[in-house]
Design an enzyme around this catalytic site. Sequence first.
Site, PDB file in Angstrom:
ATOM      1  CB  CYS A   1      -9.295   3.863  21.019  1.00  0.00           C
ATOM      2  SG  CYS A   1      -8.000   3.239  22.050  1.00  0.00           S
TER       3      CYS A   1
ATOM      4  CB  SER B   1      -0.878  -0.020   1.253  1.00  0.00           C
ATOM      5  OG  SER B   1      -1.679   1.139   1.302  1.00  0.00           O
TER       6      SER B   1
ATOM      7  CB  THR C   1     -10.707   5.799 -15.319  1.00  0.00           C
ATOM      8  OG1 THR C   1     -11.721   5.582 -16.297  1.00  0.00           O
ATOM      9  CG2 THR C   1      -9.681   6.780 -15.849  1.00  0.00           C
TER      10      THR C   1
HETATM   11  C1  PLP Z   1      -2.609  -0.763   6.629  1.00  0.00           C
HETATM   12  C2  PLP Z   1      -2.644  -2.193   6.339  1.00  0.00           C
HETATM   13  C3  PLP Z   1      -3.611  -2.722   5.488  1.00  0.00           C
HETATM   14  C4  PLP Z   1      -4.694  -1.861   4.852  1.00  0.00           C
HETATM   15  O1  PLP Z   1      -4.121  -0.986   3.921  1.00  0.00           O
HETATM   16  P1  PLP Z   1      -5.012   0.071   3.081  1.00  0.00           P
HETATM   17  O2  PLP Z   1      -4.110   0.459   1.942  1.00  0.00           O
HETATM   18  O3  PLP Z   1      -5.238   1.203   4.021  1.00  0.00           O
HETATM   19  O4  PLP Z   1      -6.234  -0.610   2.645  1.00  0.00           O
HETATM   20  C5  PLP Z   1      -3.572  -4.072   5.219  1.00  0.00           C
HETATM   21  N1  PLP Z   1      -2.635  -4.867   5.761  1.00  0.00           N
HETATM   22  C6  PLP Z   1      -1.684  -4.392   6.591  1.00  0.00           C
HETATM   23  C7  PLP Z   1      -0.661  -5.321   7.157  1.00  0.00           C
HETATM   24  C8  PLP Z   1      -1.661  -3.048   6.910  1.00  0.00           C
HETATM   25  O5  PLP Z   1      -0.730  -2.590   7.737  1.00  0.00           O
END
Ligand code: PLP
Length: 361
Positions: free
Chosen positions: A316, A189, A230
Amino acid sequence: MDHHATTPTDPRVVEAMEPFGNPSSRHHAFGWAARDAVEQARKQVSRLVGCDPREVIFTSGATESNNLAIKGCLTATGRPAHIVTVETEHRAVLDPCRRLEREGVKVTYVQPGDDGLVDVEAVEQALTTDTVLMTVMTANNEIGVLQPVVELGALARRRGVLFHTDATQAVGKVPFDAAELDFDLVLLSAHKCYGPKGVGALCVRRRRPKIAITPLIDGGGYERGLRSGTLNVPAIVGFGRAAEICCREMAADAQRTRALMDRLWHGLSDGLDGLRINGSMDRRLPHNLNVSVSGLDGETLLVGLDDVAVSSGAACTSANPEPSHVLSALGVSDQLARASIRFGLGRLNTPDEVDYVVENV
Ligand SMILES: *Cc1c(COP(=O)(O)O)cnc(C)c1O
């Protein structure tokens, strides 16, 4: 100090994105420029992951990539199916598995050791003749432990099972090489490695063997038919730039955050009794620290830290916070889990900030 939740977008990334935020200024040439920029980003991301650019499918992030990988390869098999995963996976892995369970797929959740590491033999014992997919994350987002993914990849290959790893917390932070892993499906990500939010990738092996997955989204055939719609060009360009910076600066970042983490741990343990670190100290991300403070309740702890971004060992957002499923899987009591703090240091943190946090804790 909560870089596992998200990272600030690097100013150099924002600068790379800016020309693509205003397509009209580029008239007809924009389409070509955009296409070239996306292909360059694909190369930059593939270099960071260690795969072929043609294996990179752009998505909206790690949550979508996990859903596409897990649901996509289960749908593609068309036979009685079984998945092996681990109790300490991210919700973006566990929730798609739970949904598939409701649809008749069997899922085994392997329990890790009390150091958070999964035992390769325990995973092997969980495999059955129906197992289609093994999904184990590279680095844990709460306790930072690095799972034995190279060994697990080899096991999957030996047993003819697909191997999927959520590498969101590892890629760009510690050396990662998809080729060495015998990967089938790897994802990351952008916003966890100093890129923009809302963009990520799923890398799908295309040779020996080519992995068949069914798309979640149909309509137009973008991204080799696996993710229509897109493309978000500015976000993808920023993702590429962030990946390029990580390739170059990852080693230096890791060295600096490791030193800050040592400073944080020594500061905390010098001043406080009853601290314990959650997760293996030997196989761990350099910028993660997860500590429990016995004899305190979690609320008291966080009230004193209201101007510092950290996470507690509980969700939280609800009135009645649930203790972390990761700490519970390690055998940490509910009370101790609530009195836990996750620190994730990053590129822009300073020694002064660490000292401030030590004082406040
Ligand atoms: C943050 C995270 C996600 C989710 O990522 P997004 O791009 O926000 O959907 C999935 N897996 C792990 C291990 C993460 O740290």
